[in-house]
Every structure is written in structure tokens, then in C-alpha cells.
Scaffold this motif. Structure first.
Motif, PDB file in Angstrom:
ATOM      1  N   MET A  70       0.818  -1.208   0.000  1.00  0.00           N
ATOM      2  CA  MET A  70       0.000   0.000   0.000  1.00  0.00           C
ATOM      3  C   MET A  70       0.851   1.257   0.000  1.00  0.00           C
ATOM      4  SD  MET A  70      -2.845   1.556  -0.153  1.00  0.00           S
ATOM      5  CE  MET A  70      -4.124   0.312   0.077  1.00  0.00           C
ATOM      6  N   LEU A  71       1.977   1.224   0.698  1.00  0.00           N
ATOM      7  CA  LEU A  71       2.837   2.406   0.749  1.00  0.00           C
ATOM      8  C   LEU A  71       3.343   2.769  -0.642  1.00  0.00           C
ATOM      9  CD1 LEU A  71       4.233   4.565   2.430  1.00  0.00           C
ATOM     10  CD2 LEU A  71       6.096   2.940   2.871  1.00  0.00           C
ATOM     11  N   THR A  72       3.691   1.770  -1.435  1.00  0.00           N
ATOM     12  CA  THR A  72       4.154   2.038  -2.803  1.00  0.00           C
ATOM     13  C   THR A  72       3.069   2.720  -3.609  1.00  0.00           C
ATOM     14  OG1 THR A  72       5.603   0.100  -2.715  1.00  0.00           O
ATOM     15  CG2 THR A  72       5.119   0.984  -4.894  1.00  0.00           C
ATOM     16  N   GLN A  73       1.831   2.272  -3.423  1.00  0.00           N
ATOM     17  CA  GLN A  73       0.697   2.893  -4.114  1.00  0.00           C
ATOM     18  C   GLN A  73       0.500   4.326  -3.645  1.00  0.00           C
ATOM     19  OE1 GLN A  73      -0.894   2.445  -6.916  1.00  0.00           O
ATOM     20  NE2 GLN A  73      -2.397   0.859  -6.413  1.00  0.00           N
ATOM     21  N   ARG A  74       0.541   4.549  -2.340  1.00  0.00           N
ATOM     22  CA  ARG A  74       0.285   5.870  -1.770  1.00  0.00           C
ATOM     23  C   ARG A  74       1.377   6.882  -2.138  1.00  0.00           C
ATOM     24  NH1 ARG A  74      -4.695   6.565   0.971  1.00  0.00           N
ATOM     25  NH2 ARG A  74      -3.685   7.797   2.602  1.00  0.00           N
ATOM     26  N   LEU A  75       2.604   6.396  -2.271  1.00  0.00           N
ATOM     27  CA  LEU A  75       3.701   7.286  -2.651  1.00  0.00           C
ATOM     28  C   LEU A  75       3.718   7.582  -4.143  1.00  0.00           C
ATOM     29  CD1 LEU A  75       6.613   5.774  -0.480  1.00  0.00           C
ATOM     30  CD2 LEU A  75       5.456   7.969  -0.115  1.00  0.00           C
ATOM     31  N   GLY A  76       2.935   6.851  -4.895  1.00  0.00           N
ATOM     32  CA  GLY A  76       2.881   7.064  -6.341  1.00  0.00           C
ATOM     33  C   GLY A  76       4.015   6.415  -7.102  1.00  0.00           C
ATOM     34  N   TYR A  77       4.710   5.460  -6.464  1.00  0.00           N
ATOM     35  CA  TYR A  77       5.884   4.871  -7.103  1.00  0.00           C
ATOM     36  C   TYR A  77       5.543   3.882  -8.213  1.00  0.00           C
ATOM     37  CZ  TYR A  77       8.842   7.003  -3.492  1.00  0.00           C
ATOM     38  OH  TYR A  77       9.511   7.885  -2.679  1.00  0.00           O
ATOM     39  N   PHE A  78       4.375   3.247  -8.152  1.00  0.00           N
ATOM     40  CA  PHE A  78       3.968   2.400  -9.275  1.00  0.00           C
ATOM     41  C   PHE A  78       3.800   3.258 -10.522  1.00  0.00           C
ATOM     42  CE2 PHE A  78       1.927  -0.494  -5.953  1.00  0.00           C
ATOM     43  CZ  PHE A  78       2.901  -1.465  -6.051  1.00  0.00           C
ATOM     44  N   ALA A  79       3.124   4.387 -10.340  1.00  0.00           N
ATOM     45  CA  ALA A  79       2.909   5.305 -11.455  1.00  0.00           C
ATOM     46  C   ALA A  79       4.237   5.826 -11.990  1.00  0.00           C
ATOM     47  CB  ALA A  79       2.011   6.463 -11.014  1.00  0.00           C
ATOM     48  N   ASP A  80       5.145   6.179 -11.078  1.00  0.00           N
ATOM     49  CA  ASP A  80       6.458   6.665 -11.491  1.00  0.00           C
ATOM     50  C   ASP A  80       7.199   5.629 -12.327  1.00  0.00           C
ATOM     51  OD1 ASP A  80       5.952   8.980 -10.099  1.00  0.00           O
ATOM     52  OD2 ASP A  80       7.246   8.483  -8.392  1.00  0.00           O
ATOM     53  N   ALA A  81       7.008   4.342 -11.984  1.00  0.00           N
ATOM     54  CA  ALA A  81       7.697   3.265 -12.688  1.00  0.00           C
ATOM     55  C   ALA A  81       7.027   2.917 -14.013  1.00  0.00           C
ATOM     56  CB  ALA A  81       7.768   2.022 -11.801  1.00  0.00           C
ATOM     57  N   GLY A  82       5.829   3.463 -14.228  1.00  0.00           N
ATOM     58  CA  GLY A  82       5.147   3.216 -15.488  1.00  0.00           C
ATOM     59  C   GLY A  82       4.342   1.935 -15.525  1.00  0.00           C
ATOM     60  N   VAL A  83       3.792   1.551 -14.374  1.00  0.00           N
ATOM     61  CA  VAL A  83       2.964   0.351 -14.328  1.00  0.00           C
ATOM     62  C   VAL A  83       1.668   0.678 -13.581  1.00  0.00           C
ATOM     63  CG1 VAL A  83       4.113  -0.497 -12.230  1.00  0.00           C
ATOM     64  CG2 VAL A  83       2.911  -2.102 -13.712  1.00  0.00           C
ATOM     65  N   ASN A  84       0.576   0.205 -14.116  1.00  0.00           N
ATOM     66  CA  ASN A  84      -0.752   0.469 -13.555  1.00  0.00           C
ATOM     67  C   ASN A  84      -1.128  -0.700 -12.648  1.00  0.00           C
ATOM     68  OD1 ASN A  84      -3.390   1.167 -13.025  1.00  0.00           O
ATOM     69  ND2 ASN A  84      -3.910   1.604 -15.155  1.00  0.00           N
ATOM     70  N   VAL A  85      -0.998  -0.508 -11.336  1.00  0.00           N
ATOM     71  CA  VAL A  85      -1.202  -1.597 -10.385  1.00  0.00           C
ATOM     72  C   VAL A  85      -2.517  -1.444  -9.640  1.00  0.00           C
ATOM     73  CG1 VAL A  85      -0.352  -2.655  -8.251  1.00  0.00           C
ATOM     74  CG2 VAL A  85       1.251  -2.055 -10.075  1.00  0.00           C
ATOM     75  N   GLU A  86      -3.259  -2.527  -9.584  1.00  0.00           N
ATOM     76  CA  GLU A  86      -4.445  -2.597  -8.744  1.00  0.00           C
ATOM     77  C   GLU A  86      -4.152  -3.568  -7.602  1.00  0.00           C
ATOM     78  OE1 GLU A  86      -9.212  -3.770  -8.853  1.00  0.00           O
ATOM     79  OE2 GLU A  86      -7.967  -4.037 -10.639  1.00  0.00           O
TER      80      GLU A  86
END
Length: 352
Positions: free
Chosen positions: A60-76
Motif C-alpha cells: 500500500m505504501l508504494t501505491q500511496r507514494l505514487g511509485y507504481f505510477a512513477d515506474a510506469g505500471v498500472n497496479v491494482e
């Protein structure tokens, strides 16, 4: 029909090895990218064995920090109350990744299935054996488990076999005590409160809640590398992102993006205070209040790696523990190829 059949088969295969973690899962069904962040990249579903558990906090922390988006992957992110359910969803093809305990990869290889840890979040179980305050003078070690009622998440869970390992290591037998399935979170607290169990294994934030209420005392603390070595004889890698080996081979670019995001989070965690970490998480995760939640994170932080790399001796410790009790692993130690249960290829290249 076919997917239902696969899911049912997976559930049967995984029955002996249930969840390692104990706190109640969040009531939310999942979490998508942060509001306002449109991600133009591959879509990946990840099932977590309890999004609000501190031991699985990096998801959840990775999602909240926006790091998935930064890496270019759309994570659910999706959530189930137990790691075994996350693995079941992975085997059924409902999700591409699972966040749960590494030991599932060894168990599955023993069953002829190949799943590997791609990012190793933790090097210790994050579990704590708590003794009821009323029994603290009588239960000083696993040797005193004899004749006791010991709480576990569920029968056949990792808390179950870790409890059995602690008993045998200290001279007791698995038939000397009664494992009691008490679930997690508030049900665990209630079991201690009502005297339904004399001791039990759980994780934060439940540990912090029990200690705050004065209901129990720590017998074995496996939230740190030192605690893991003392209780289990070595590092016991636990929380991880694991995926089907076949899927990883076919989707290396996407897997690398996930590794980049998670390693970035682990590094962020290592340079921020528990209070700063807690502030990034959903408010309803702090059921005992912000201060207690931050304290729970502080107690559990030592279990996490800073780079996502599997500790060198960790897999052997996990295999030894599983081989002591797990019916699907016992006697097969010589056939288990630990090098196929994890990979450092992606964390080694991570740009986090």
C-alpha cells in the motif's frame, strides 16, 4: 467453470500452508492508482494477504507514494485476509502477483508448481508469540507449551507450524498442546481476554494493541533479524512479491517496473521515521490511534530489507522449518531447488 475448477484445486493444494500473518485485512476490496495519476503502462493485479498488516506495508505504501505510477505500471491492489488466499488467486490466474510469505514458493515447488519471490520485502517473520499476562510466570519458553491452548491464525497456517517448530525445538511435542484457531486482530485479542488461549502468535498492529491493553507479554519476538535467529536458527525471509515463474519470463519488462517501484519504497522506508510512514497510510489502518500505529511500525521496521534482495542463508532456514512439520515438504528436502524459489535479477537492476 474452468477457472472455478482451478481455484478449487489450488485451494486444496494450499490447505496445509495457510497465511503467515495475523491482523485483520482491510474492509476495502483493493486500491488503484492515486487519484489524478493516469498511468500509461501495463496493468497488473496484485493480491495482498491483508493490505492493512504492517508486515505487508510496502504494498500500500508504494501505491500511496505514487511509485507504481512513477515506474510506469498500472497496479491494482486487492486484499484477502490470508496469504494462502493470495496464492490461490495467483494460481488461478486471477492476479499476476501476490504479496505474502516466501515459504509458499517452497511449498508449491514440492507440489510441482513454480512460483518465485521477485522482491523480498522482509528477512524475518514479523511474528510474535505472546503469552497471556495471567500465564506469563508459567510459560517461559516452548518447553512450557505442554498442555496449553495456543492461538494460531488457523489450523495448518504458518503461525501453526511456526508454533510447532518452537515447541519441538524446546523439547516439547506437537501433540503436547492444542492449537486453537482464533483468527486475527480483534478475535485474537478477545481470545486472550477471555482465556480461550494461554498464548498465541500474531503480528503488528495486534501486538501493539495487546501490549497496550496489558493482556499479554512477549515470549518470542521475531520482528527483527536477531529475534529470527534466536527463535528459528537463522533469518526467515517472509513478506515478498512472488509471481509465477512462467509469467515473469514472459513479462520481464513489467516485472522490472514492479521491482523498481518496490525497491524505491523499501529505500524510502529506511530513511523515514515510523511517524512519517504512518502518515502516508490510510487513516483507518491506525485502529488503535496514530501513536500506537506508529509504534507498531517502529517495532516491525527491522524485519524489512532495504534493497529487496533475498538474504543468502534465509531460504535454507525456511526449508528446514517447513521440513520439520509440513507434510508436503518433509522428506523432499533433497529435491527442492531453492535457487528456483526466488530471483535477484530484477532487484539487482532496480532503479529505485
Amino acid at each position: 467453470m474452468r477457472r472455478s475448477a482451478v481455484a478449487a484445486l489450488a485451494a486444496v493444494l494450499l490447505l496445509p500452508l495457510s497465511a503467515c500473518a495475523n491482523d485483520a485485512a482491510t474492509s476495502a476490496h483493493g486500491a488503484a492508482a492515486p487519484a489524478g495519476r493516469q498511468v500509461d503502462g501495463p496493468k497488473v493485479k496484485i493480491m495482498v494477504g491483508g493490505l492493512d498488516k504492517v508486515i505487508y506495508l510496502p504494498a500500500m505504501l508504494t501505491q500511496r507514494l505514487g511509485y507504481f505510477a512513477d515506474a510506469g505500471v498500472n497496479v491494482e491492489l486487492l486484499t484477502e485476509p490470508a496469504g494462502v488466499n493470495a496464492t490461490t488467486a495467483l494460481l488461478a490466474g486471477d492476479v499476476q502477483g501476490a504479496v505474502g510469505f516466501y515459504d509458499h514458493t517452497i511449498d508449491l515447488q514440492a507440489k510441482g508448481k513454480h512460483v518465485e519471490s521477485v522482491v523480498q520485502f522482509a528477512q524475518a517473520p514479523g511474528e510474535v508469540e505472546l503469552v497471556s499476562t495471567k500465564q506469563a510466570d508459567a510459560i517461559k519458553s516452548g518447553a512450557e507449551f505442554k498442555g496449553r491452548k495456543l492461538g494460531v491464525t488457523s489450523i495448518g497456517s504458518s503461525t501453526d507450524f511456526l508454533t510447532k517448530y518452537l515447541a519441538v525445538k524446546n523439547g516439547a511435542s506437537v501433540s503436547d498442546f492444542s492449537p486453537i484457531a482464533v483468527g486475527a486482530g480483534q478475535t485474537f485479542v478477545a481470545a486472550l481476554q477471555q482465556g480461550s488461549i494461554d498464548a498465541g502468535m500474531t503480528t503488528d498492529p495486534t501486538v501493539a494493541n495487546v501490549l497496550d491493553k496489558g493482556l499479554g507479554k512477549v515470549l518470542y519476538d521475531m520482528r527483527t533479524p536477531e529475534g529470527s535467529r534466536q527463535a528459528l536458527g537463522g533469518l526467515y525471509p517472509s513478506s515478498s512479491l512472488y509471481m509465477s515463474t512462467e509469467w515473469v519470463e514472459k513479462n520481464k519488462d513489467t516485472t522490472q517496473k514492479l521491482a523498481n517501484a518496490f525497491v524505491k519504497t523499501l529505500k524510502w522506508m529506511s530513511t523515514h521515521s515510523p511517524e512519517e510512514i504512518a502518515a502516508q497510510m490510510p487513516a483507518d489502518y491506525a485502529q488503535g490511534g496514530p501513536a500506537q500505529y506508529a509504534a507498531a511500525i517502529k517495532s516491525t521496521l527491522p524485519m524489512f530489507t532495504t534493497d529487496g534482495v533475498m538474504p543468502a542463508d534465509g531460504p535454507r532456514t525456511v526449508l528446514a522449518v517447513l521440513a520439520a512439520f509440513h507434510p508436503d515438504v518433509q522428506g523432499k528436502e533433497g529435491t527442492i531447488d531453492l535457487s528456483r524459489t526466488y530471483t535477484t535479477e530484477f532487484v539487482g537492476k532496480a532503479t529505485g
